[in-house]
Design a protein around this motif. Structure first.
Motif, PDB file in Angstrom:
ATOM      1  N   ALA A  11     -30.111 -24.465   1.616  1.00  0.00           N
ATOM      2  CA  ALA A  11     -31.693 -24.036   0.837  1.00  0.00           C
ATOM      3  C   ALA A  11     -31.015 -23.635  -0.357  1.00  0.00           C
ATOM      4  O   ALA A  11     -30.566 -23.081  -0.426  1.00  0.00           O
ATOM      5  CB  ALA A  11     -32.265 -23.376   2.345  1.00  0.00           C
ATOM      6  N   ILE A  12     -32.188 -24.663  -1.178  1.00  0.00           N
ATOM      7  CA  ILE A  12     -32.107 -24.005  -2.558  1.00  0.00           C
ATOM      8  C   ILE A  12     -33.546 -23.410  -3.300  1.00  0.00           C
ATOM      9  O   ILE A  12     -34.851 -24.107  -3.004  1.00  0.00           O
ATOM     10  CB  ILE A  12     -31.778 -25.324  -3.551  1.00  0.00           C
ATOM     11  N   VAL A  13     -33.317 -21.836  -3.113  1.00  0.00           N
ATOM     12  CA  VAL A  13     -34.939 -21.492  -3.215  1.00  0.00           C
ATOM     13  C   VAL A  13     -35.144 -21.264  -4.782  1.00  0.00           C
ATOM     14  O   VAL A  13     -34.091 -20.456  -5.548  1.00  0.00           O
ATOM     15  CB  VAL A  13     -34.924 -20.188  -2.544  1.00  0.00           C
ATOM     16  N   LEU A  14     -36.154 -21.826  -5.799  1.00  0.00           N
ATOM     17  CA  LEU A  14     -36.314 -21.693  -7.266  1.00  0.00           C
ATOM     18  C   LEU A  14     -37.376 -20.968  -7.340  1.00  0.00           C
ATOM     19  O   LEU A  14     -38.256 -20.164  -6.584  1.00  0.00           O
ATOM     20  CB  LEU A  14     -36.655 -22.921  -7.357  1.00  0.00           C
ATOM     21  N   ALA A  15     -36.159 -19.761  -7.531  1.00  0.00           N
ATOM     22  CA  ALA A  15     -37.209 -18.075  -7.667  1.00  0.00           C
ATOM     23  C   ALA A  15     -37.043 -17.668  -9.288  1.00  0.00           C
ATOM     24  O   ALA A  15     -36.715 -17.008  -9.717  1.00  0.00           O
ATOM     25  CB  ALA A  15     -36.100 -17.062  -6.720  1.00  0.00           C
ATOM     26  N   GLY A  16     -36.709 -18.563 -10.392  1.00  0.00           N
ATOM     27  CA  GLY A  16     -37.164 -18.224 -11.862  1.00  0.00           C
ATOM     28  C   GLY A  16     -38.280 -18.556 -12.053  1.00  0.00           C
ATOM     29  O   GLY A  16     -38.384 -17.765 -13.717  1.00  0.00           O
ATOM     30  N   GLY A  17     -38.975 -18.480 -11.380  1.00  0.00           N
ATOM     31  CA  GLY A  17     -40.461 -18.628 -12.876  1.00  0.00           C
ATOM     32  C   GLY A  17     -40.534 -17.077 -13.094  1.00  0.00           C
ATOM     33  O   GLY A  17     -41.105 -16.616 -12.366  1.00  0.00           O
ATOM     34  N   ASP A 106     -33.426 -28.897 -14.084  1.00  0.00           N
ATOM     35  CA  ASP A 106     -32.270 -28.431 -14.710  1.00  0.00           C
ATOM     36  C   ASP A 106     -30.891 -27.018 -13.938  1.00  0.00           C
ATOM     37  O   ASP A 106     -29.610 -27.308 -13.634  1.00  0.00           O
ATOM     38  CB  ASP A 106     -32.415 -28.050 -15.941  1.00  0.00           C
ATOM     39  N   ALA A 107     -31.992 -26.167 -13.094  1.00  0.00           N
ATOM     40  CA  ALA A 107     -31.655 -24.630 -12.704  1.00  0.00           C
ATOM     41  C   ALA A 107     -30.813 -25.787 -11.364  1.00  0.00           C
ATOM     42  O   ALA A 107     -29.638 -25.501 -11.310  1.00  0.00           O
ATOM     43  CB  ALA A 107     -32.824 -24.264 -11.944  1.00  0.00           C
ATOM     44  N   ILE A 108     -30.960 -26.817 -10.688  1.00  0.00           N
ATOM     45  CA  ILE A 108     -30.480 -27.153  -9.529  1.00  0.00           C
ATOM     46  C   ILE A 108     -29.037 -27.953 -10.502  1.00  0.00           C
ATOM     47  O   ILE A 108     -28.571 -27.838  -9.833  1.00  0.00           O
ATOM     48  CB  ILE A 108     -31.525 -28.271  -8.839  1.00  0.00           C
ATOM     49  N   TYR A 109     -29.645 -28.894 -11.861  1.00  0.00           N
ATOM     50  CA  TYR A 109     -28.353 -29.518 -12.191  1.00  0.00           C
ATOM     51  C   TYR A 109     -26.872 -28.607 -12.223  1.00  0.00           C
ATOM     52  O   TYR A 109     -26.061 -28.727 -12.476  1.00  0.00           O
ATOM     53  CB  TYR A 109     -28.766 -30.615 -13.542  1.00  0.00           C
ATOM     54  N   GLN A 110     -27.479 -27.421 -12.971  1.00  0.00           N
ATOM     55  CA  GLN A 110     -26.736 -26.822 -13.345  1.00  0.00           C
ATOM     56  C   GLN A 110     -26.051 -26.172 -12.223  1.00  0.00           C
ATOM     57  O   GLN A 110     -24.490 -25.395 -12.489  1.00  0.00           O
ATOM     58  CB  GLN A 110     -26.970 -25.691 -14.537  1.00  0.00           C
ATOM     59  N   SER A 111     -26.352 -25.728 -11.119  1.00  0.00           N
ATOM     60  CA  SER A 111     -26.000 -25.572  -9.563  1.00  0.00           C
ATOM     61  C   SER A 111     -25.415 -26.317  -8.629  1.00  0.00           C
ATOM     62  O   SER A 111     -25.046 -26.529  -7.628  1.00  0.00           O
ATOM     63  CB  SER A 111     -27.009 -24.765  -9.544  1.00  0.00           C
ATOM     64  N   LEU A 112     -25.153 -27.719  -9.301  1.00  0.00           N
ATOM     65  CA  LEU A 112     -24.497 -28.867  -8.914  1.00  0.00           C
ATOM     66  C   LEU A 112     -23.198 -28.658  -8.203  1.00  0.00           C
ATOM     67  O   LEU A 112     -22.348 -28.861  -6.798  1.00  0.00           O
ATOM     68  CB  LEU A 112     -24.660 -29.990  -9.224  1.00  0.00           C
ATOM     69  N   ASN A 113     -22.360 -27.701  -8.449  1.00  0.00           N
ATOM     70  CA  ASN A 113     -20.791 -27.182  -7.311  1.00  0.00           C
ATOM     71  C   ASN A 113     -21.310 -26.453  -6.453  1.00  0.00           C
ATOM     72  O   ASN A 113     -20.876 -26.882  -5.431  1.00  0.00           O
ATOM     73  CB  ASN A 113     -20.086 -26.418  -8.719  1.00  0.00           C
ATOM     74  N   ALA A 210     -28.972 -38.677  -3.074  1.00  0.00           N
ATOM     75  CA  ALA A 210     -30.277 -38.800  -3.836  1.00  0.00           C
ATOM     76  C   ALA A 210     -30.400 -37.575  -4.791  1.00  0.00           C
ATOM     77  O   ALA A 210     -30.546 -38.419  -5.552  1.00  0.00           O
ATOM     78  CB  ALA A 210     -31.064 -39.169  -2.372  1.00  0.00           C
ATOM     79  N   LEU A 211     -30.349 -36.906  -4.069  1.00  0.00           N
ATOM     80  CA  LEU A 211     -30.351 -35.486  -5.011  1.00  0.00           C
ATOM     81  C   LEU A 211     -30.239 -35.181  -5.731  1.00  0.00           C
ATOM     82  O   LEU A 211     -29.719 -35.337  -7.565  1.00  0.00           O
ATOM     83  CB  LEU A 211     -30.658 -34.262  -4.508  1.00  0.00           C
ATOM     84  N   VAL A 212     -28.794 -34.991  -5.693  1.00  0.00           N
ATOM     85  CA  VAL A 212     -27.622 -35.230  -6.878  1.00  0.00           C
ATOM     86  C   VAL A 212     -27.268 -36.185  -7.938  1.00  0.00           C
ATOM     87  O   VAL A 212     -27.726 -35.715  -9.017  1.00  0.00           O
ATOM     88  CB  VAL A 212     -25.555 -35.063  -6.520  1.00  0.00           C
ATOM     89  N   ASP A 213     -27.774 -37.491  -7.511  1.00  0.00           N
ATOM     90  CA  ASP A 213     -28.046 -38.516  -8.464  1.00  0.00           C
ATOM     91  C   ASP A 213     -29.222 -38.174  -9.773  1.00  0.00           C
ATOM     92  O   ASP A 213     -29.162 -38.771 -10.100  1.00  0.00           O
ATOM     93  CB  ASP A 213     -27.875 -40.098  -7.263  1.00  0.00           C
ATOM     94  N   ALA A 214     -29.722 -38.111  -8.745  1.00  0.00           N
ATOM     95  CA  ALA A 214     -31.243 -37.846  -8.874  1.00  0.00           C
ATOM     96  C   ALA A 214     -31.844 -36.819 -10.273  1.00  0.00           C
ATOM     97  O   ALA A 214     -32.158 -37.032 -11.519  1.00  0.00           O
ATOM     98  CB  ALA A 214     -32.602 -37.727  -8.635  1.00  0.00           C
TER      99      ALA A 214
END
Ligand code: ADQ
Length: 415
Positions: A11-17, A106-113, A210-214
């Motif tokens: 689970a990835i929680v987007l909490a940067g808003g 971008d938050a997810i892209y930068q956390s792909l690791n 699919a998320l990683v590719d997107a």
């Protein structure tokens, strides 16, 4: 391929808003860290839903003014014996480019690791600023059955609110999404209900690859805002790979007829206020006393709330209200209000339809009406708030269109 014994889920929680429309409550905290319901922070609802769904591997992506949020996650979640090993706040420093996270994608892209390390089958991506109960495992089941690469949780909302949401259009007779537009001003109404749209709740289920590719594709695009709702979901829709999950189908144990399907986007001061009134309504519209699907937090150690008799004419009482531990109501009447821990209300006063956050001190003979007082506010003897809005404005307080007065953190009002 999905592993035996069910999919492995990260689970990835987007909490940067930033939560600009919740100013001054977001003056020095991220929106997911905004206190709610006496003892919670907004992020507790998303994290509790994930934990109750059985998804204990959670990463929380933080950015904007994250200090208060980090402190809360550490205190309430990381130090918990049940969840401590799983919930990890990840600050924006973990970056591939020169920028901070541009947008949520971008938050997810930068956390792909994180995805590479964990190797999940499924990634559940959720926002952190809504009040609701949801069993994400039901959405994951539908995702797998439908063969979608991306599933979007959907709820009906009034058409007038379309500019706050991603608006979903479905193929006839199917859950497949035919169009997705982020915050349109000319939305397509629902066929069976012209006053409503189908809105994205900002919660998604993705097949991990699919998320990683997107997000990789998205990072190459110059014209992208790198936003989940604005860019990633429309990309899946254009490939015919996105399905809607109807939140109306989500079943929560212990839900009452009244609070079934409750979901509030507390994006404005007025909706933040209204959601508190939902808590104190006599048959709660949102029932935090449902222990079958608990909302978890750490409210700190305080002595019990105390009510002091006061004078013969003015007893310390609270009616249709939620009063947190450590709070003392002495010779004053509190009605239809939510008081956080360690609030002190002195004699001969009246608090009506209000939200008082931690450590607020209300002097003698004060009236507080339809107001939100942030932490550490001091109201001296005889001062009233919400009784005369001209006076409130002269004091520099925020008065919303619907007449809610907001007093920023630490404000010491003048007598
Ligand atoms: P918004 O809430 O307007 O719309 P956004 O501001 O991106 O979208 O916030 C979504 C979530 O991402 C929030 O939890 C926020 O805290 C977080 N977030 C934003 N920027 C971030 C960043 N750079 N790093 C980490 N986290 C970040 C979204 C969808 C709509 C949907 C509504 C539902 O885009 O389609 O309808 O949510 O409220």
């Amino acid at each position: 391929m999905v592993a035996k014994g069910g999919p492995s889920v990260l689970a990835i929680v987007l909490a940067g808003g930033e939560g600009k429309r919740l100013m001054p409550l977001t003056a020095d905290r991220a929106k997911p860290a905004v206190p709610f319901g006496g003892i919670y922070r907004l992020i507790d609802f998303a994290l509790s839903n994930l934990a109750n769904s059985g998804y204990l591997k959670m990463v929380v992506l933080t950015q904007y003014k994250s200090h208060s949020l980090d402190r809360h996650i550490t205190k309430a979640w990381r130090m918990s014996t049940l969840l401590g090993n799983y919930v990890a706040p990840v600050p924006a420093q973990q970056r591939l480019g020169k920028q901070w996270f541009a947008g949520s994608a971008d938050a997810i892209y930068q956390s792909l690791n994180l995805i590479h390390d964990e190797k999940p089958d499924i990634v559940v991506v959720v926002g952190a600023d809504h009040v609701y109960r949801m069993d994400f495992s039901q959405m994951v089941s539908q995702h797998i059955q439908s063969g979608a690469a991306c599933s979007v949780a959907a709820i009906r909302q009034p058409i007038a609110s379309s500019d706050q949401f991603g608006v979903i259009e479905l193929e006839k007779g199917s859950q497949r999404i035919s169009a997705f537009r982020e915050k349109p001003t000319d939305p397509q109404p629902l066929e069976d209900s012209p006053g409503e749209i189908l809105a994205s709740m900002g919660n998604y289920v993705f097949t991990a690859d699919a998320l990683v590719d997107a997000v990789r594709r998205d990072a190459q695009r110059d014209d992208s805002k790198n936003d989940m709702g604005g860019d990633i979901v429309p990309d899946f829709v254009s490939r015919g790979e996105a399905y809607a999950y109807d939140f109306g189908d989500n079943e929560i144990p212990g839900a009452t007829e009244r609070d079934r399907g409750y979901w509030r986007d507390v994006g404005t001061m007025d909706s933040y206020f209204d959601a508190h009134m939902d808590l104190v309504s006599i048959l709660p519209i949102f029932n935090v006393y449902n222990y079958d699907w608990p909302i978890l937090t750490n409210a700190g150690s305080f002595p019990p709330a105390k009510f002091v008799h006061g004078s013969a004419k003015r007893r310390g009482v609270a009616i249709d209200s939620m009063i947190s531990a450590g709070t003392i109501v002495s010779g004053s009447v509190v009605q239809r209000s939510v008081l956080s821990p360690n609030v002190h209300v002195h004699s001969f006063g009246r608090i009506e339809d209000s939200v008082l956050l931690d450590n607020v001190d209300i002097g003698r003979s004060c009236t507080i009406r339809r107001a939100i007082l942030d932490k550490d506010v001091v109201v001296p003897e005889g001062v009233s708030i919400g009784v005369d809005h001209d006076v409130d404005r002269k004091r520099g307080l925020t008065v919303t269109d619907s007449g809610i007065v907001v007093v920023g953190k630490g404000t010491v009002l003048q007598p």
